[in-house]
Motif scaffolding. Structure first.
Motif, mmCIF file in Angstrom:
data_model
loop_
_atom_site.group_PDB
_atom_site.id
_atom_site.type_symbol
_atom_site.label_atom_id
_atom_site.label_comp_id
_atom_site.label_asym_id
_atom_site.label_seq_id
_atom_site.Cartn_x
_atom_site.Cartn_y
_atom_site.Cartn_z
ATOM 1 N N ALA A 117 0.837 -1.204 0.000
ATOM 2 C CA ALA A 117 0.000 0.000 0.000
ATOM 3 C C ALA A 117 0.871 1.253 0.000
ATOM 4 C CB ALA A 117 -0.929 0.004 1.208
ATOM 5 N N SER A 118 0.532 2.200 -0.868
ATOM 6 C CA SER A 118 1.293 3.449 -0.938
ATOM 7 C C SER A 118 0.837 4.399 0.166
ATOM 8 C CB SER A 118 1.090 4.118 -2.296
ATOM 9 O OG SER A 118 -0.253 4.570 -2.412
ATOM 10 N N GLU A 119 1.672 5.384 0.459
ATOM 11 C CA GLU A 119 1.315 6.382 1.470
ATOM 12 C C GLU A 119 0.042 7.125 1.078
ATOM 13 O OE1 GLU A 119 4.439 9.023 2.523
ATOM 14 O OE2 GLU A 119 5.867 7.434 3.039
ATOM 15 N N GLN A 120 -0.117 7.403 -0.226
ATOM 16 C CA GLN A 120 -1.303 8.111 -0.691
ATOM 17 C C GLN A 120 -2.557 7.273 -0.499
ATOM 18 O OE1 GLN A 120 -1.482 11.408 -1.768
ATOM 19 N NE2 GLN A 120 -3.640 10.932 -1.409
ATOM 20 N N GLU A 121 -2.446 5.975 -0.802
ATOM 21 C CA GLU A 121 -3.587 5.080 -0.627
ATOM 22 C C GLU A 121 -4.006 5.025 0.840
ATOM 23 O OE1 GLU A 121 -4.896 0.423 -1.528
ATOM 24 O OE2 GLU A 121 -2.820 1.077 -1.849
ATOM 25 N N VAL A 122 -3.020 4.925 1.735
ATOM 26 C CA VAL A 122 -3.311 4.892 3.174
ATOM 27 C C VAL A 122 -3.969 6.197 3.605
ATOM 28 C CG1 VAL A 122 -2.307 4.776 5.479
ATOM 29 C CG2 VAL A 122 -1.462 3.251 3.682
ATOM 30 N N ALA A 123 -3.425 7.326 3.137
ATOM 31 C CA ALA A 123 -3.975 8.631 3.509
ATOM 32 C C ALA A 123 -5.412 8.787 3.013
ATOM 33 C CB ALA A 123 -3.101 9.752 2.960
ATOM 34 N N ASP A 124 -5.684 8.305 1.796
ATOM 35 C CA ASP A 124 -7.038 8.409 1.239
ATOM 36 C C ASP A 124 -8.031 7.596 2.059
ATOM 37 O OD1 ASP A 124 -6.120 10.062 -0.750
ATOM 38 O OD2 ASP A 124 -6.050 8.508 -2.303
#
Length: 201
Positions: A117-124
Motif C-alpha cells: 500500500a502506498s502512502e497516498q492510498e493509506v492517507a485516502d
C-alpha cells in the motif's frame, strides 16, 4: 486519561451470603461516589459463563498510580483481580455522551496495512474512514473511539457502539472504509446496576 478495566471477582468458598451482599452494597455506594468524582464513567457486564462474575469498567484518572488508588478503594477489590488497558485519544473520536441508549457493544479493531500500500492510498482511506466515523457518530451509532497500545506491524483501536442488535452492528462495521485491512472482535454489553449512565437518563 481513560482506562478500560476488566474486573474479575472470585468470592472465597464458604463466604456467607450476607457477607457477600454487604460487600456488594458497599461496592454500589462506592461506585456512586467514584462516578460523582469523575473517576467511574461506565460499567457493563460482558457475556458470562455460569458462575462467572466479571465487569467491564471505563475509568478516568490522571495516571496509573491514581487509577490504582481508585480501584483499591472499591470494596470488592478484596476478592477481585483487575486487568487494565490504557486508552489513548483517537483522531476520529466523536466524544458523545454516555447516556444509555439501545444496545451497546465494544469492538476491538486491529488494522494491518498491506506491504504494497502506498502512502497516498493509506492517507485516502484514513480520510474516508474519518468521514464515515463522523457520519456514524451523528447517527448515534459511534459513541467513543480510542487508540489501544500498539502491536508490531499493526495498530489497534477500541470502539463503543450503539445498535439495535448484532446484525445491525455488523452492517455498520462493514461500511467502514478500513474494513478490508481490519479484523474486528465484538463484545456485546448488558446493563450493570451500578452503571453511572443509568442516572443520566
Amino acid at each position: 486519561m481513560e482506562y478500560l478495566v476488566t474486573m474479575t471477582t472470585q468470592v472465597p468458598e464458604g463466604t456467607a451470603d450476607e457477607v457477600v451482599e454487604e460487600v456488594r452494597r458497599r461496592e454500589a455506594a462506592r461506585s456512586i461516589e467514584l462516578a460523582g468524582q469523575g473517576h467511574l464513567l461506565r460499567l457493563w457486564r460482558p457475556p458470562l459463563q455460569a458462575g462467572e462474575w466479571r465487569t467491564l469498567g471505563l475509568f478516568a484518572a490522571d495516571d496509573e498510580m491514581e487509577l490504582e488508588a481508585v480501584l483499591a478503594s472499591m470494596p470488592l477489590r478484596v476478592w477481585r483481580s483487575d486487568q487494565v488497558v490504557p486508552l489513548a485519544a483517537h483522531p476520529n473520536d466523536a466524544g458523545l455522551s454516555y447516556e444509555a441508549h439501545a444496545k451497546e457493544f465494544l469492538t476491538t479493531f486491529e488494522v494491518t496495512v498491506p506491504d504494497g500500500a502506498s502512502e497516498q492510498e493509506v492517507a485516502d482511506i484514513q480520510a474516508r474512514e474519518a468521514e464515515r466515523t463522523r457520519d456514524l457518530a451523528e447517527e448515534g451509532h459511534l459513541v467513543r473511539l480510542w487508540m489501544l497500545p500498539p502491536t508490531p506491524g499493526s495498530w489497534q483501536a477500541l470502539g463503543l457502539w450503539r445498535a439495535e442488535d448484532g446484525d445491525e452492528l455488523q452492517v455498520i462495521l462493514k461500511s467502514l472504509p478500513m474494513g478490508m485491512w481490519m479484523t474486528t472482535e465484538t463484545t456485546p454489553l448488558t446493563e450493570h446496576p451500578s452503571d453511572p449512565a443509568n442516572s443520566q437518563v
